[in-house]
Motif scaffolding. Sequence first.
Motif, PDB file in Angstrom:
ATOM      1  N   ASP A 132       0.817  -1.215   0.000  1.00 40.84           N
ATOM      2  CA  ASP A 132       0.000   0.000   0.000  1.00 40.84           C
ATOM      3  C   ASP A 132       0.856   1.273   0.000  1.00 40.84           C
ATOM      4  OD1 ASP A 132      -2.449  -1.197  -0.142  1.00 40.84           O
ATOM      5  OD2 ASP A 132      -2.970  -0.934   1.968  1.00 40.84           O
ATOM      6  N   TRP A 133       2.027   1.206   0.629  1.00 40.23           N
ATOM      7  CA  TRP A 133       2.898   2.388   0.696  1.00 40.23           C
ATOM      8  C   TRP A 133       4.345   1.927   0.566  1.00 40.23           C
ATOM      9  CZ3 TRP A 133       5.991   3.609   5.220  1.00 40.23           C
ATOM     10  CH2 TRP A 133       5.867   2.670   6.254  1.00 40.23           C
ATOM     11  N   GLY A 134       5.287   2.865   0.609  1.00 40.41           N
ATOM     12  CA  GLY A 134       6.662   2.542   0.243  1.00 40.41           C
ATOM     13  C   GLY A 134       7.490   1.844   1.283  1.00 40.41           C
ATOM     14  N   GLY A 135       7.474   2.315   2.527  1.00 39.72           N
ATOM     15  CA  GLY A 135       8.312   1.727   3.557  1.00 39.72           C
ATOM     16  C   GLY A 135       9.334   2.714   4.090  1.00 39.72           C
ATOM     17  N   ILE A 136      10.277   2.192   4.880  1.00 43.20           N
ATOM     18  CA  ILE A 136      11.271   3.008   5.573  1.00 43.20           C
ATOM     19  C   ILE A 136      12.664   2.663   5.060  1.00 43.20           C
ATOM     20  CG2 ILE A 136      12.271   3.591   7.823  1.00 43.20           C
ATOM     21  CD1 ILE A 136       9.593   2.783   9.083  1.00 43.20           C
ATOM     22  N   MET A 137      13.464   3.694   4.801  1.00 41.51           N
ATOM     23  CA  MET A 137      14.847   3.509   4.362  1.00 41.51           C
ATOM     24  C   MET A 137      15.767   4.308   5.280  1.00 41.51           C
ATOM     25  SD  MET A 137      14.229   3.717   0.235  1.00 41.51           S
ATOM     26  CE  MET A 137      12.639   4.533   0.354  1.00 41.51           C
ATOM     27  N   ILE A 138      16.760   3.635   5.827  1.00 44.09           N
ATOM     28  CA  ILE A 138      17.755   4.291   6.668  1.00 44.09           C
ATOM     29  C   ILE A 138      19.105   4.185   5.973  1.00 44.09           C
ATOM     30  CG2 ILE A 138      18.843   4.371   8.941  1.00 44.09           C
ATOM     31  CD1 ILE A 138      16.368   3.096  10.120  1.00 44.09           C
ATOM     32  N   LEU A 139      19.697   5.331   5.675  1.00 46.59           N
ATOM     33  CA  LEU A 139      20.933   5.396   4.900  1.00 46.59           C
ATOM     34  C   LEU A 139      22.062   5.891   5.789  1.00 46.59           C
ATOM     35  CD1 LEU A 139      19.483   7.125   1.698  1.00 46.59           C
ATOM     36  CD2 LEU A 139      19.293   4.743   2.419  1.00 46.59           C
ATOM     37  N   GLY A 140      23.104   5.077   5.929  1.00 48.64           N
ATOM     38  CA  GLY A 140      24.215   5.423   6.807  1.00 48.64           C
ATOM     39  C   GLY A 140      25.529   5.554   6.063  1.00 48.64           C
ATOM     40  N   ASP A 141      26.612   5.662   6.827  1.00 53.18           N
ATOM     41  CA  ASP A 141      27.931   5.844   6.215  1.00 53.18           C
ATOM     42  C   ASP A 141      28.907   4.739   6.585  1.00 53.18           C
ATOM     43  OD1 ASP A 141      28.314   6.556   8.841  1.00 53.18           O
ATOM     44  OD2 ASP A 141      29.306   8.457   8.410  1.00 53.18           O
ATOM     45  N   ALA A 142      28.364   3.550   6.860  1.00 48.03           N
ATOM     46  CA  ALA A 142      29.217   2.373   7.044  1.00 48.03           C
ATOM     47  C   ALA A 142      29.600   1.820   5.669  1.00 48.03           C
ATOM     48  CB  ALA A 142      28.487   1.322   7.882  1.00 48.03           C
ATOM     49  N   PRO A 143      30.622   0.956   5.600  1.00 51.07           N
ATOM     50  CA  PRO A 143      31.120   0.480   4.297  1.00 51.07           C
ATOM     51  C   PRO A 143      30.172  -0.490   3.596  1.00 51.07           C
ATOM     52  CG  PRO A 143      32.784   0.236   6.034  1.00 51.07           C
ATOM     53  CD  PRO A 143      31.490   0.530   6.707  1.00 51.07           C
ATOM     54  N   VAL A 152      24.048   5.147  -4.539  1.00 49.94           N
ATOM     55  CA  VAL A 152      22.808   5.916  -4.609  1.00 49.94           C
ATOM     56  C   VAL A 152      21.623   4.953  -4.630  1.00 49.94           C
ATOM     57  CG1 VAL A 152      21.433   7.505  -6.002  1.00 49.94           C
ATOM     58  CG2 VAL A 152      23.908   7.838  -5.811  1.00 49.94           C
ATOM     59  N   ILE A 153      20.587   5.272  -3.837  1.00 53.02           N
ATOM     60  CA  ILE A 153      19.345   4.513  -3.870  1.00 53.02           C
ATOM     61  C   ILE A 153      18.612   4.811  -5.178  1.00 53.02           C
ATOM     62  CG2 ILE A 153      17.050   4.319  -2.842  1.00 53.02           C
ATOM     63  CD1 ILE A 153      18.966   3.001  -1.094  1.00 53.02           C
ATOM     64  N   SER A 154      18.122   3.776  -5.837  1.00 54.51           N
ATOM     65  CA  SER A 154      17.442   3.972  -7.123  1.00 54.51           C
ATOM     66  C   SER A 154      15.960   3.633  -7.051  1.00 54.51           C
ATOM     67  CB  SER A 154      18.112   3.108  -8.196  1.00 54.51           C
ATOM     68  OG  SER A 154      18.037   1.732  -7.847  1.00 54.51           O
ATOM     69  N   TYR A 155      15.393   3.625  -5.859  1.00 50.14           N
ATOM     70  CA  TYR A 155      14.033   3.160  -5.691  1.00 50.14           C
ATOM     71  C   TYR A 155      12.946   4.200  -5.990  1.00 50.14           C
ATOM     72  CZ  TYR A 155      15.290  -1.274  -3.459  1.00 50.14           C
ATOM     73  OH  TYR A 155      15.750  -2.535  -3.200  1.00 50.14           O
ATOM     74  N   TYR A 156      13.315   5.473  -6.065  1.00 47.70           N
ATOM     75  CA  TYR A 156      12.295   6.511  -6.116  1.00 47.70           C
ATOM     76  C   TYR A 156      11.825   6.795  -7.542  1.00 47.70           C
ATOM     77  CZ  TYR A 156      14.385   7.367  -1.541  1.00 47.70           C
ATOM     78  OH  TYR A 156      14.886   7.227  -0.271  1.00 47.70           O
ATOM     79  N   ASN A 157      10.518   6.983  -7.699  1.00 52.78           N
ATOM     80  CA  ASN A 157       9.949   7.459  -8.959  1.00 52.78           C
ATOM     81  C   ASN A 157       9.681   8.954  -8.855  1.00 52.78           C
ATOM     82  OD1 ASN A 157       9.802   5.175 -10.601  1.00 52.78           O
ATOM     83  ND2 ASN A 157       7.955   4.455  -9.568  1.00 52.78           N
ATOM     84  N   ASN A 158       9.910   9.679  -9.941  1.00 52.59           N
ATOM     85  CA  ASN A 158       9.574  11.100 -10.012  1.00 52.59           C
ATOM     86  C   ASN A 158      10.162  11.889  -8.844  1.00 52.59           C
ATOM     87  OD1 ASN A 158       7.929  10.537 -12.312  1.00 52.59           O
ATOM     88  ND2 ASN A 158       6.283   9.902 -10.925  1.00 52.59           N
ATOM     89  N   LEU A 159      11.408  11.600  -8.525  1.00 50.55           N
ATOM     90  CA  LEU A 159      12.054  12.268  -7.405  1.00 50.55           C
ATOM     91  C   LEU A 159      12.453  13.685  -7.801  1.00 50.55           C
ATOM     92  CD1 LEU A 159      13.117  11.762  -4.492  1.00 50.55           C
ATOM     93  CD2 LEU A 159      15.321  11.192  -5.526  1.00 50.55           C
ATOM     94  N   ASN A 160      12.121  14.630  -6.947  1.00 53.07           N
ATOM     95  CA  ASN A 160      12.512  16.016  -7.169  1.00 53.07           C
ATOM     96  C   ASN A 160      14.027  16.130  -7.134  1.00 53.07           C
ATOM     97  OD1 ASN A 160      13.130  18.875  -6.539  1.00 53.07           O
ATOM     98  ND2 ASN A 160      10.896  19.057  -6.456  1.00 53.07           N
ATOM     99  N   SER A 161      14.594  16.876  -8.072  1.00 49.64           N
ATOM    100  CA  SER A 161      16.061  16.989  -8.154  1.00 49.64           C
ATOM    101  C   SER A 161      16.673  17.563  -6.890  1.00 49.64           C
ATOM    102  CB  SER A 161      16.451  17.840  -9.361  1.00 49.64           C
ATOM    103  OG  SER A 161      15.899  19.141  -9.255  1.00 49.64           O
ATOM    104  N   SER A 162      15.899  18.336  -6.142  1.00 48.71           N
ATOM    105  CA  SER A 162      16.428  18.903  -4.892  1.00 48.71           C
ATOM    106  C   SER A 162      16.689  17.831  -3.845  1.00 48.71           C
ATOM    107  CB  SER A 162      15.448  19.942  -4.339  1.00 48.71           C
ATOM    108  OG  SER A 162      14.207  19.325  -3.996  1.00 48.71           O
ATOM    109  N   SER A 163      16.113  16.636  -4.040  1.00 47.95           N
ATOM    110  CA  SER A 163      16.300  15.542  -3.086  1.00 47.95           C
ATOM    111  C   SER A 163      17.455  14.625  -3.449  1.00 47.95           C
ATOM    112  CB  SER A 163      15.006  14.717  -2.969  1.00 47.95           C
ATOM    113  OG  SER A 163      13.947  15.489  -2.466  1.00 47.95           O
ATOM    114  N   TYR A 164      18.091  14.845  -4.592  1.00 47.62           N
ATOM    115  CA  TYR A 164      19.180  13.969  -5.025  1.00 47.62           C
ATOM    116  C   TYR A 164      20.299  13.832  -3.990  1.00 47.62           C
ATOM    117  CZ  TYR A 164      17.180  13.878  -9.765  1.00 47.62           C
ATOM    118  OH  TYR A 164      16.356  13.694 -10.848  1.00 47.62           O
ATOM    119  N   PRO A 165      20.673  14.903  -3.279  1.00 45.78           N
ATOM    120  CA  PRO A 165      21.761  14.749  -2.298  1.00 45.78           C
ATOM    121  C   PRO A 165      21.418  13.818  -1.135  1.00 45.78           C
ATOM    122  CG  PRO A 165      21.401  17.068  -2.831  1.00 45.78           C
ATOM    123  CD  PRO A 165      20.243  16.318  -3.398  1.00 45.78           C
TER     124      PRO A 165
END
Length: 436
Positions: A132-143, A152-165
């Motif tokens: 029904d909905w997308g879920g939760i993603m936690i992005l860290g800086d471990a190897p 880079v996560i590639s899961y998003y559709n129609n992602l606003n360019s301001s969110s790329y970072p």
Amino acid sequence: MKNFTHSIWIFLLAFGSLFAQQEKGIIGSDNWLYGWTDFRSNTSDFGEATQILAGNITEDTKLTKRDVYLLLGNVFVTNNATLTIEPGTVILGDYDSKATLTIAKGSAIIAEGTETDPIIFTSNRSLKRAGDWGGIMILGDAPTNKFGKGSVISYYNNLNSSSYPYINYGGENPNSNSGILKYVRIEYAGKKQKNGTQLNGLLLASVGSETVLENIMVSYAAGNSFEIWGGEVNMTKMVSYRATNNDFKFNYGAQGVLNNSLAVRSPYISSSTAGTRCLYVSSFDKIEDVDFTKKQTSVVAKNLTMLNNSDDLKADIDKGLVKEAVYVAQSASLDMNKSVISGFNPAVIFEDKIAINQGNLEKIKFTDMYFNNCNGNIFVENNSNNEDLENWYGNSAFFNVYSKSQNSETFIDLKNERRPDFRLRINKIIASNEKD
């Protein structure tokens, strides 16, 4: 298909003498599933949302129990902010906007519920369905084991360019801290995307060892319940219930410990296509993405119970509805101990690229296991001759036990009875009352 309601009590199998008891499967001096889990989540009604979460959360923010929140679109916690969620808070994932919550690298989530007041992420639809909905993603800086220091996560559709970072993960800090998830339920997530990808209940990408991950239940995920990419995670008391795809998937050099956890699959809900298992351990999807000078995926799994909830296992196998419980891919390591695998076809599969030799068998360990009522135990993919593996893992030094007991005998049906004095401690599961 039929309506059914039943109760099963997971009971921990013991072998050996009274003074040398070997417990297998989920354990606990009391029923640690009690109170915070929900195996009948389709009957829950949390009312209408009173607050909306949308866009970017760029400063420390607290969600309170007195409100019900609607998660709208792709929501990012950024700018090193911390999202704190009170015990008992309910967050509804929006169906129409394919809502997701992403904790960007450097930010954190403190979602620390309690046994009697869990934090709940669920669908905003009255008639809830997986995905029904997308879920939760936690992005860290471990190897990870990928080339370079980030991906880079590639899961998003129609992602606003301001969110790329905010969709980058990976780094060089195995001990990094992305916060706390404790006594949390995630229900009906894993939305399919137009680009062919599929979101998961909980994605942990490059999450470090200081992150606390305890008592998390993912139910009815249309993708994987738990997906771990790289990082160093310690997960205990995880519950995956009726996922469409994998229950636990480790990939891209993940260094994982999965302890005292449960996966329950249904032949009429969990996908029977190739590639969906209770536990999937791999080091890559595409070998050209991997830097083999880095650590490859290595998982320690202890006191797990993996149960296929089938009324007629033989008939479901004949229909092609039941597959293997565990899959180990090339270049990955698994040390599985004191766990129960019950009702699969077969219990374990090795990728056919794994050569059966001393070196590889020492990287893939099964000890103190209880293989119950499986249509075969351990095989190499596309090879029906498993004599070498049976001889190796059947050696008495590994203390593995093979049984053909029905689940009704192995997982005892008791009604509303708690037996703290019972020598083989028990844990209760209430199965859902719905159409399978």
